[in-house]
Design a protein around this motif. Structure first.
Motif, short mmCIF file in Angstrom:
data_model
loop_
_atom_site.label_atom_id
_atom_site.label_comp_id
_atom_site.label_asym_id
_atom_site.label_seq_id
_atom_site.Cartn_x
_atom_site.Cartn_y
_atom_site.Cartn_z
N LEU A 1 -1.20 -5.57 -3.16
CA LEU A 1 -0.13 -4.59 -3.07
C LEU A 1 -0.44 -3.59 -1.95
N GLY A 2 -1.71 -3.18 -1.87
CA GLY A 2 -2.11 -2.25 -0.81
C GLY A 2 -2.06 -2.89 0.56
N ALA A 3 -2.33 -4.19 0.62
CA ALA A 3 -2.36 -4.90 1.90
C ALA A 3 -0.96 -5.20 2.44
N THR A 4 0.06 -5.10 1.59
CA THR A 4 1.42 -5.44 2.04
C THR A 4 1.98 -4.40 2.98
N ARG A 5 1.37 -3.24 3.03
CA ARG A 5 1.84 -2.14 3.86
C ARG A 5 3.23 -1.70 3.46
N ALA B 1 5.97 2.15 -6.93
CA ALA B 1 5.21 3.22 -7.60
C ALA B 1 4.84 2.80 -9.02
N TRP B 2 5.77 2.15 -9.72
CA TRP B 2 5.49 1.69 -11.08
C TRP B 2 4.38 0.64 -11.09
N MET B 3 4.45 -0.33 -10.16
CA MET B 3 3.42 -1.37 -10.11
C MET B 3 2.04 -0.75 -9.86
N ARG B 4 1.98 0.16 -8.92
CA ARG B 4 0.70 0.80 -8.59
C ARG B 4 0.15 1.56 -9.79
N ALA B 5 0.99 2.38 -10.43
CA ALA B 5 0.54 3.17 -11.57
C ALA B 5 0.12 2.27 -12.73
N THR B 6 0.86 1.20 -12.97
CA THR B 6 0.54 0.30 -14.06
C THR B 6 -0.77 -0.44 -13.81
N LEU B 7 -0.97 -0.88 -12.59
CA LEU B 7 -2.23 -1.57 -12.25
C LEU B 7 -3.42 -0.62 -12.36
N ILE B 8 -3.26 0.58 -11.87
CA ILE B 8 -4.36 1.56 -11.95
C ILE B 8 -4.69 1.85 -13.40
N GLN B 9 -3.67 1.99 -14.24
CA GLN B 9 -3.90 2.24 -15.67
C GLN B 9 -4.58 1.05 -16.32
N ARG C 1 15.32 2.01 -5.50
CA ARG C 1 14.82 1.07 -6.51
C ARG C 1 13.48 0.47 -6.05
N ALA C 2 13.39 0.09 -4.77
CA ALA C 2 12.15 -0.49 -4.24
C ALA C 2 11.00 0.51 -4.34
N CYS C 3 11.25 1.76 -3.98
CA CYS C 3 10.21 2.78 -4.06
C CYS C 3 9.75 2.97 -5.50
N ALA C 4 10.69 3.02 -6.41
CA ALA C 4 10.34 3.21 -7.82
C ALA C 4 9.55 2.02 -8.36
#
Length: 118
Positions: A65-69, A104-112, A98-101
């Motif tokens: 996800l981070g590498a997708t830029r 952000a949701w994917m990142r937060a969920t993965l970190i959690q 919608r894409a931004c949300a």
């Protein structure tokens, strides 16, 4: 025989006064030990961590996800919108939000899921 390192506990002034009052004439460390190691002291379950294989997959997803830029690409789109070089209609605005949300949701969920503190 070497002794283990001491355990440190930070207390507010009020917490310390309360402990000292409860301990009475008993030394504070002895009182704390007697409460902590009492048979009726509450037992807490350990937080389960995901299995190692699952954690590795989650870490890989987060890395990809981070590498997708995506964040950089979204920033470039926002810059083009602000400069007026990109035609924006209501549908595009809705899709971008919608894409931004979702990102952000994917990142937060993965970190959690990985137990990472951000």
């Amino acid at each position: 025989m070497s002794r283990p390192a001491p355990f440190s506990l930070r207390l507010s002034d009020d917490e310390r006064q309360q402990l000292e009052a409860q301990a009475g004439s008993m030394p504070l460390a002895s009182y704390i030990k007697s409460v902590v190691f009492a048979a009726e002291a509450p037992k807490y379950r350990r937080r389960q961590k995901p299995p190692v294989a699952e954690q590795q997959l989650l870490a890989e997803v987060l890395a990809r996800l981070g590498a997708t830029r995506s964040a950089s690409n979204l920033n470039q789109i926002a810059k083009a919108i602000n400069q007026g070089t990109l035609y924006v209609d209501d549908d595009l605005v809705t899709d971008l939000k919608r894409a931004c949300a979702e990102v952000a949701w994917m990142r937060a969920t993965l970190i959690q899921a990985l137990g990472i503190k951000s």
